[in-house]
Write a protein that holds these residues in place. Structure first.
Motif, PDB file in Angstrom:
ATOM      1  N   LEU A 138      -5.956   5.071   6.666  1.00 32.27           N
ATOM      2  CA  LEU A 138      -5.322   3.764   6.459  1.00 32.27           C
ATOM      3  C   LEU A 138      -3.980   3.638   7.183  1.00 32.27           C
ATOM      4  O   LEU A 138      -3.129   2.852   6.782  1.00 32.27           O
ATOM      5  CB  LEU A 138      -5.140   3.490   4.959  1.00 32.27           C
ATOM      6  CG  LEU A 138      -6.424   3.187   4.183  1.00 32.27           C
ATOM      7  CD1 LEU A 138      -6.120   3.003   2.710  1.00 32.27           C
ATOM      8  CD2 LEU A 138      -7.142   1.956   4.737  1.00 32.27           C
ATOM      9  N   MET A 180     -11.315   0.358   0.818  1.00 33.96           N
ATOM     10  CA  MET A 180      -9.955   0.668   1.258  1.00 33.96           C
ATOM     11  C   MET A 180      -9.026   0.837   0.058  1.00 33.96           C
ATOM     12  O   MET A 180      -8.143   1.703   0.050  1.00 33.96           O
ATOM     13  CB  MET A 180      -9.449  -0.423   2.194  1.00 33.96           C
ATOM     14  CG  MET A 180     -10.204  -0.475   3.518  1.00 33.96           C
ATOM     15  SD  MET A 180      -9.868  -1.973   4.473  1.00 33.96           S
ATOM     16  CE  MET A 180      -8.255  -1.586   5.159  1.00 33.96           C
ATOM     17  N   GLN A 181      -9.231   0.017  -0.968  1.00 30.58           N
ATOM     18  CA  GLN A 181      -8.417   0.165  -2.176  1.00 30.58           C
ATOM     19  C   GLN A 181      -8.638   1.533  -2.821  1.00 30.58           C
ATOM     20  O   GLN A 181      -7.688   2.163  -3.310  1.00 30.58           O
ATOM     21  CB  GLN A 181      -8.742  -0.957  -3.166  1.00 30.58           C
ATOM     22  CG  GLN A 181      -8.246  -2.325  -2.725  1.00 30.58           C
ATOM     23  CD  GLN A 181      -8.535  -3.406  -3.752  1.00 30.58           C
ATOM     24  OE1 GLN A 181      -8.671  -3.136  -4.936  1.00 30.58           O
ATOM     25  NE2 GLN A 181      -8.619  -4.641  -3.290  1.00 30.58           N
ATOM     26  N   TYR A 238      -1.809   0.227   7.676  1.00 35.07           N
ATOM     27  CA  TYR A 238      -1.956  -0.691   6.538  1.00 35.07           C
ATOM     28  C   TYR A 238      -0.832  -0.523   5.515  1.00 35.07           C
ATOM     29  O   TYR A 238      -0.916  -1.053   4.407  1.00 35.07           O
ATOM     30  CB  TYR A 238      -3.307  -0.463   5.845  1.00 35.07           C
ATOM     31  CG  TYR A 238      -4.489  -0.937   6.646  1.00 35.07           C
ATOM     32  CD1 TYR A 238      -4.983  -2.229   6.505  1.00 35.07           C
ATOM     33  CD2 TYR A 238      -5.107  -0.086   7.560  1.00 35.07           C
ATOM     34  CE1 TYR A 238      -6.066  -2.663   7.251  1.00 35.07           C
ATOM     35  CE2 TYR A 238      -6.193  -0.512   8.312  1.00 35.07           C
ATOM     36  CZ  TYR A 238      -6.668  -1.808   8.152  1.00 35.07           C
ATOM     37  OH  TYR A 238      -7.751  -2.234   8.901  1.00 35.07           O
ATOM     38  N   HIS A 249       0.481  -3.731   3.876  1.00 30.95           N
ATOM     39  CA  HIS A 249      -0.481  -4.646   3.265  1.00 30.95           C
ATOM     40  C   HIS A 249      -0.373  -4.606   1.741  1.00 30.95           C
ATOM     41  O   HIS A 249       0.014  -3.590   1.153  1.00 30.95           O
ATOM     42  CB  HIS A 249      -1.905  -4.275   3.672  1.00 30.95           C
ATOM     43  CG  HIS A 249      -2.262  -4.681   5.075  1.00 30.95           C
ATOM     44  ND1 HIS A 249      -1.596  -4.217   6.178  1.00 30.95           N
ATOM     45  CD2 HIS A 249      -3.237  -5.515   5.531  1.00 30.95           C
ATOM     46  CE1 HIS A 249      -2.128  -4.740   7.274  1.00 30.95           C
ATOM     47  NE2 HIS A 249      -3.130  -5.532   6.906  1.00 30.95           N
ATOM     48  N   LEU A 288      -7.058  -5.802   1.100  1.00 27.99           N
ATOM     49  CA  LEU A 288      -7.931  -4.683   1.437  1.00 27.99           C
ATOM     50  C   LEU A 288      -9.304  -4.849   0.815  1.00 27.99           C
ATOM     51  O   LEU A 288      -9.463  -5.487  -0.229  1.00 27.99           O
ATOM     52  CB  LEU A 288      -7.322  -3.366   0.925  1.00 27.99           C
ATOM     53  CG  LEU A 288      -5.902  -3.010   1.364  1.00 27.99           C
ATOM     54  CD1 LEU A 288      -5.512  -1.661   0.772  1.00 27.99           C
ATOM     55  CD2 LEU A 288      -5.780  -2.998   2.878  1.00 27.99           C
ATOM     56  N   SER A 289     -10.306  -4.247   1.435  1.00 25.44           N
ATOM     57  CA  SER A 289     -11.650  -4.199   0.849  1.00 25.44           C
ATOM     58  C   SER A 289     -11.654  -3.225  -0.330  1.00 25.44           C
ATOM     59  O   SER A 289     -10.711  -2.456  -0.528  1.00 25.44           O
ATOM     60  CB  SER A 289     -12.660  -3.726   1.893  1.00 25.44           C
ATOM     61  OG  SER A 289     -12.419  -2.365   2.237  1.00 25.44           O
ATOM     62  N   VAL A 293       0.837  -1.200   0.000  1.00 23.29           N
ATOM     63  CA  VAL A 293       0.000   0.000   0.000  1.00 23.29           C
ATOM     64  C   VAL A 293       0.876   1.256   0.000  1.00 23.29           C
ATOM     65  O   VAL A 293       0.653   2.190  -0.777  1.00 23.29           O
ATOM     66  CB  VAL A 293      -0.943  -0.021   1.221  1.00 23.29           C
ATOM     67  CG1 VAL A 293      -1.546   1.353   1.473  1.00 23.29           C
ATOM     68  CG2 VAL A 293      -2.052  -1.049   1.015  1.00 23.29           C
TER      69      VAL A 293
END
Length: 271
Positions: free
Chosen positions: A142, A157-158, A145, A148, A153-154, A111
């Motif tokens: 975020l 979140m993306q 994260y 990650h 991620l959902s 991320v």
């Protein structure tokens, strides 16, 4: 001896600086030997720091106009302006940030490294770009994260990562093509609120494309209503609601009145 009268000239009317403008913009495509007019005589001016949404039926040229501003498509005729210059100069000068419906993240990069990618391309130091990326991830909620991968991620979140990446170069103009269109309603409304907070903090010029009337009204200073075949601006509707926006405003009579006006324009094509 008569006295001469000195008259003071009227003060000049100062127009607000232009964030985005389309001046007589036309765009046509050739499909199977036939010309298809995607945009016809589009005239639109958006002041710096303004949040404007475009809404209209599929095929009305919303995304085409955004891609012209993003320097992804040329015009057939007319003049597009981005932050006072051509789309090409705005892109080359990193004045533009673009967010699409798909987050388009690189699946093998973390991320943090996804957000830092534009700064890496610009040649920024590793420490500098990671610091900026971490600050932006905190802004979009975020923090924690950073390491990650996108697949962890959902969807919502993306999209936050995509927004952070678009903001990494501190753009003057943010172009958003249905960024929340694939998300559920609860996530969408939460991201609407977060986007409002980001806009208030950074104050970019925002052009936001959506198919949702409530979303357009909630986010915008003005809503551009377009009609298809050929793609054209029907009317620009002022959204005279207080800032900052709050979720409770969605239930206000004034909010519903603006929704009704836009819905009527979409149904009638402005006729």
């Amino acid at each position: 001896m008569s006295q001469s009268t000195v008259t003071t000239p009227p003060a000049a009317v100062v127009s607000p600086p232009v964030g985005l403008a389309a001046r007589g913009v036309n765009r046509a495509f050739t499909v199977k030997g036939k010309e298809l007019v995607a945009l016809q005589d589009v005239d639109l001016e958006i002041a710096k720091g303004e949040f404007v949404s475009i809404i209209g039926p599929s095929g009305c040229g919303k995304s085409t106009l955004l891609r012209i501003f993003a320097d992804l498509l040329p015009v057939t005729s007319g003049t597009p302006v981005v932050d006072g210059v051509t789309p090409q100069l705005a892109r080359e000068d990193r004045r533009l940030g673009v967010v699409f419906q798909s987050a388009n993240l690189m699946p093998w990069r973390s991320v943090l490294r996804n957000v830092a990618l534009p700064l890496e391309v610009m040649g920024r130091s590793k420490a500098g770009r990671e610091k900026t990326a971490a600050e932006l991830l905190k802004m979009v909620g975020l923090e924690g994260y950073e390491k990650h991968l996108p697949r962890q991620l959902s969807g919502g979140m993306q999209q936050r990562v995509a927004i952070a990446r678009a903001l990494s170069t501190d753009p003057k103009v943010l172009l958003m093509d249905e960024p929340f269109g694939a998300l559920d309603e609860i996530t969408r409304e939460r991201l609407n609120q977060e986007l409002m907070e980001i806009w208030a903090r950074l104050n970019p010029t925002v052009l936001f494309i959506t198919h949702s009337i409530p979303e357009a009204v909630y986010l915008s200073n003005r809503v551009v209503v377009m009609a298809a075949r050929p793609g054209r601006v029907v009317e620009v509707v002022d959204v005279d609601l207080p800032q900052p926006r709050t979720p409770e405003m969605r239930d206000a009579p004034e909010f519903h009145a603006i929704e009704a006006r836009i819905r009527h324009l979409l149904a009638t094509g402005g006729h």
